[in-house]
Design a protein around this motif. Sequence first.
Motif, PDB file in Angstrom:
ATOM      1  N   ASN A   1       0.819  -1.212   0.000  1.00 26.78           N
ATOM      2  CA  ASN A   1       0.000   0.000   0.000  1.00 26.78           C
ATOM      3  C   ASN A   1       0.849   1.255   0.000  1.00 26.78           C
ATOM      4  OD1 ASN A   1      -2.332  -1.495   0.022  1.00 26.78           O
ATOM      5  ND2 ASN A   1      -2.591  -1.426   2.247  1.00 26.78           N
ATOM      6  N   SER A   2       2.044   1.174   0.656  1.00 29.48           N
ATOM      7  CA  SER A   2       2.896   2.368   0.738  1.00 29.48           C
ATOM      8  C   SER A   2       3.447   2.753  -0.614  1.00 29.48           C
ATOM      9  CB  SER A   2       4.050   2.121   1.722  1.00 29.48           C
ATOM     10  OG  SER A   2       3.542   1.891   3.030  1.00 29.48           O
ATOM     11  N   GLY A   3       3.377   1.841  -1.578  1.00 28.00           N
ATOM     12  CA  GLY A   3       3.866   2.150  -2.910  1.00 28.00           C
ATOM     13  C   GLY A   3       2.861   2.869  -3.768  1.00 28.00           C
ATOM     14  N   LEU A   4       1.650   3.113  -3.221  1.00 27.81           N
ATOM     15  CA  LEU A   4       0.628   3.830  -3.986  1.00 27.81           C
ATOM     16  C   LEU A   4       1.005   5.287  -4.140  1.00 27.81           C
ATOM     17  CD1 LEU A   4      -2.568   2.292  -2.359  1.00 27.81           C
ATOM     18  CD2 LEU A   4      -1.709   1.846  -4.670  1.00 27.81           C
ATOM     19  N   GLU A   5       0.537   5.854  -5.230  1.00 26.08           N
ATOM     20  CA  GLU A   5       0.790   7.268  -5.502  1.00 26.08           C
ATOM     21  C   GLU A   5      -0.436   8.080  -5.099  1.00 26.08           C
ATOM     22  OE1 GLU A   5       1.452  10.233  -9.332  1.00 26.08           O
ATOM     23  OE2 GLU A   5       1.512   8.053  -9.573  1.00 26.08           O
TER      24      GLU A   5
ATOM     25  N   SER B   1      -2.259   3.491  -8.681  1.00 29.01           N
ATOM     26  CA  SER B   1      -1.249   2.443  -8.646  1.00 29.01           C
ATOM     27  C   SER B   1       0.132   3.051  -8.873  1.00 29.01           C
ATOM     28  CB  SER B   1      -1.526   1.389  -9.722  1.00 29.01           C
ATOM     29  OG  SER B   1      -2.748   0.750  -9.478  1.00 29.01           O
ATOM     30  N   GLY B   2       1.096   2.601  -8.103  1.00 29.06           N
ATOM     31  CA  GLY B   2       2.463   3.061  -8.249  1.00 29.06           C
ATOM     32  C   GLY B   2       3.341   1.954  -8.792  1.00 29.06           C
ATOM     33  N   VAL B   3       4.583   2.360  -9.131  1.00 30.59           N
ATOM     34  CA  VAL B   3       5.485   1.365  -9.703  1.00 30.59           C
ATOM     35  C   VAL B   3       5.886   0.317  -8.678  1.00 30.59           C
ATOM     36  CG1 VAL B   3       6.371   2.959 -11.431  1.00 30.59           C
ATOM     37  CG2 VAL B   3       7.460   2.882  -9.186  1.00 30.59           C
ATOM     38  N   ASN B   4       5.759   0.654  -7.377  1.00 31.10           N
ATOM     39  CA  ASN B   4       6.160  -0.294  -6.344  1.00 31.10           C
ATOM     40  C   ASN B   4       4.982  -0.774  -5.505  1.00 31.10           C
ATOM     41  OD1 ASN B   4       8.188  -1.797  -4.995  1.00 31.10           O
ATOM     42  ND2 ASN B   4       8.238  -0.304  -3.314  1.00 31.10           N
ATOM     43  N   SER B   5       3.764  -0.494  -5.981  1.00 34.51           N
ATOM     44  CA  SER B   5       2.594  -0.923  -5.193  1.00 34.51           C
ATOM     45  C   SER B   5       2.160  -2.353  -5.527  1.00 34.51           C
ATOM     46  CB  SER B   5       1.425   0.025  -5.449  1.00 34.51           C
ATOM     47  OG  SER B   5       1.008  -0.065  -6.814  1.00 34.51           O
ATOM     48  N   GLY B   6       2.530  -2.817  -6.693  1.00 36.43           N
ATOM     49  CA  GLY B   6       1.990  -4.079  -7.174  1.00 36.43           C
ATOM     50  C   GLY B   6       0.670  -3.842  -7.888  1.00 36.43           C
ATOM     51  N   LEU B   7       0.226  -4.844  -8.611  1.00 37.13           N
ATOM     52  CA  LEU B   7      -1.045  -4.723  -9.321  1.00 37.13           C
ATOM     53  C   LEU B   7      -2.212  -4.840  -8.355  1.00 37.13           C
ATOM     54  CD1 LEU B   7      -0.285  -6.912 -12.456  1.00 37.13           C
ATOM     55  CD2 LEU B   7      -0.324  -4.409 -12.313  1.00 37.13           C
ATOM     56  N   PRO B   8      -3.337  -4.160  -8.657  1.00 36.35           N
ATOM     57  CA  PRO B   8      -4.497  -4.259  -7.766  1.00 36.35           C
ATOM     58  C   PRO B   8      -5.104  -5.665  -7.812  1.00 36.35           C
ATOM     59  CG  PRO B   8      -5.080  -3.055  -9.747  1.00 36.35           C
ATOM     60  CD  PRO B   8      -3.593  -3.259  -9.813  1.00 36.35           C
TER      61      PRO B   8
END
Length: 804
Positions: free
Chosen positions: A723-727, A736-743
Amino acid sequence: MGLQSALSTALTGMTAAETTIDVVGNNVANSNTVGFKASEAIFASQFLQTQSLGSFPTETRGGTNPRQIGLGTKVAEISPDFTQGTIEVSANPLDLAIQGDGFLIVQGGQGEQLYTRNGQLKLNADNELVTTTGQRVLGFGVDDDFQIQRTGLEAMEIPLGSAAVAQATQNVFLQGTLRPPAPGEVDSIVPGIIESAVLSDGSIEVPPNMADSDINAINPPASTTTAAVGAAGGTITVGDYTYRVTFVDADGNEGPASIEIGPVTNAGGQEIDLSNIPQADGTTFVDRNIYRANSAGSGDFEFVGSIGDATTTAFTDSVGDAGLPGGTLEQTTLDEANYTYYVTFFNTSSGLESRPTAQIGPESVTIEGRMIRLENIPQPASGGEFNAVRVYRNLASDDSSFYRIAELTGGESSHIDGAIDADIEVPGNEINLDGPTVSFGLSLLDVVRREGTTYQNVFEEGTLSFTPKKGGRSLATQELAITPTTTVQDLVNFMQQAMGIQETSPDPNFPIPGNPGGLVNADGRIEFVSNNGVDSELQVDLSAFQLTTAAGLVKSVPLGFTKTQDAVGESAVTDFVVYDSLGIPLNVRLTAVLESTDGNSTTYRWYADSPDNDPDSGAGIAVGTGVVTFDGSGSVTSVSNSTVSVDRANVSSASPLQFELDFSQTSGLDTGQSSIAASRQDGSGAGTLTSFIITESGAIRGVFSNGIARDLGQIRLARFSNNSGLEQVGDNLFASGVNSGLPVEGDPGEQGIGTISAGAVELSNTDIGQNLIELILASTQYRGGTRVITAVQQLFDELLALRR
């Protein structure tokens, strides 16, 4: 690098302190933002200046450690805190709080998918579920049957006040008692029978009516005739002779004979002269016949000759007995009475006879010795169905009984009637006033009914409305379009369907008893046999048929149905309402009729009728039948068929509507009188959406005004591996961020996704106390950095002072 590096190192600390203050300020500012997740600034040391890597121990030295000088700090991460915020109950049923991991999926301004924990939702002008900042909430929608469509995300819609739903009936639950028969009662089960008045075939040639002036009473010739012995030379033997004279018309019909003329004595070998013979009128009668009897006042009168014209007044009889032309005067005259006549056309080969003309007459005979002459008798069409004419007359003793007096096969246009009652009143000689009876293939426009002495066509082109009764209860009005091609068979079928007569059973093991249905009797009456049971007895009142003509006139149709057999048999009836797939209410009548019994069981047959049955064609109201069997304890042991099927062919509803009858609450106990009723059914009419709920699993359930609940949609949530990778994109939204993973999408409560609490919100997880402490520490850090810079500045000042 000395003092210069100290300046940059202190500056990094101040920059880090500023970042901390910014993060803490944002946290504090959003301490009342629903669904807000506080962030934390995480620092890491920057590059180090290595002065010595140190040395390892030897036999003579113990080793040294590295000598490194740090070059300051940096912001390694600003990390959101996704721990659960406090759940607070709200007054808005649209507010949603997520308990556990996951985000609401919303639609961004460019159609992209964004994510939020802020569950403060509302409805827009299109009844779509949106966030406070206007993003549409996404999930699975429903089809026209309110079935969740798990094919793609779409905006959630809650159409309050506009969406409508109905529940088609699937089950009807019955209760009541269908009592066993009393001893001998089953033997007396008989159906009701009704039949119409006699209906005739109006398509067959009918004689044109005759005028009353076409019948006239005629008198015998006047009695002025004289007879005397004439000259010798005749062959008449010795004896006393009397004479009678008759008038003859052009068809050879003789009128009444005159009184006896004479006697005159013939001494033998002499002629006899008649003089002063009355003259005929030359129009009605064109000739006169002379008859002679060989003894005054006794013996037969034998034909001796005709005069040959209407005016000659003398006749000489010189014919001896051996030379008589032949023919005996056999003449009767009518009794004193009033006489009326009918004329029909007849086929001597097939026996086909038309219906008669209108009544002709009456003509009164008040003087003894008169006859009645009919003239201008109509003739059948050449080459048609008939080759003869029949004439009928009432009896002198009974003016309502008509018997045939003549059958004319030679094209005669006149007839003289002198027949007495005893001669014509014989079996089989009576008139059939109704004429040829109807047949199934006859057009309704050719159906004729006799009313007394007049005849009228029963039908004309238009729309026939039919409202029968069954068991004393009115059935729904059905309509039949009458055109030139509509036949008697069509009428019989229409009436049978409209009255719900059932001839066949869907279960061949339980055929319908008796011979119910419609037919045309040999005497021209339409007959209907009902299904068994008093409550199945048919009734067609005088006003049951109404015909709306092509000109818009409404008139009754006089088919004259009467009951010829009363129905006998135990039965019970109930009416109830069911609903089709569009919520349209449909009326159904259920009749239960005693069918049979034995030493172990009692069997009732049920019949279902629906006036709202809408088949592809016809007007059938019968929608089902079956049998219910009760054992010796009055319990239901078997039901042969329990399905009712109502056609909806010409309606946009699902067709047919089929539902089951539940007889489990009925009994076969003897309560004195059978009864049955529908206690409940599970269908409902159309209702509008009045309220809704959102479940923990995210299902939006709408509640309609008819009490039915239906799915309106399925809210979907998404979770991420990091979750911390979300933008963060503002408005409490994440991308979605590059480090959040796919939803990872799913329903609430599935795949590690949290659940939803409706009517509640998740508060900000900002810890004000912790953030204030962090603020103090950051400000202290900042001030410390400024002190380092101040100290370095002072040292630089001292270095600059060395020049002095």
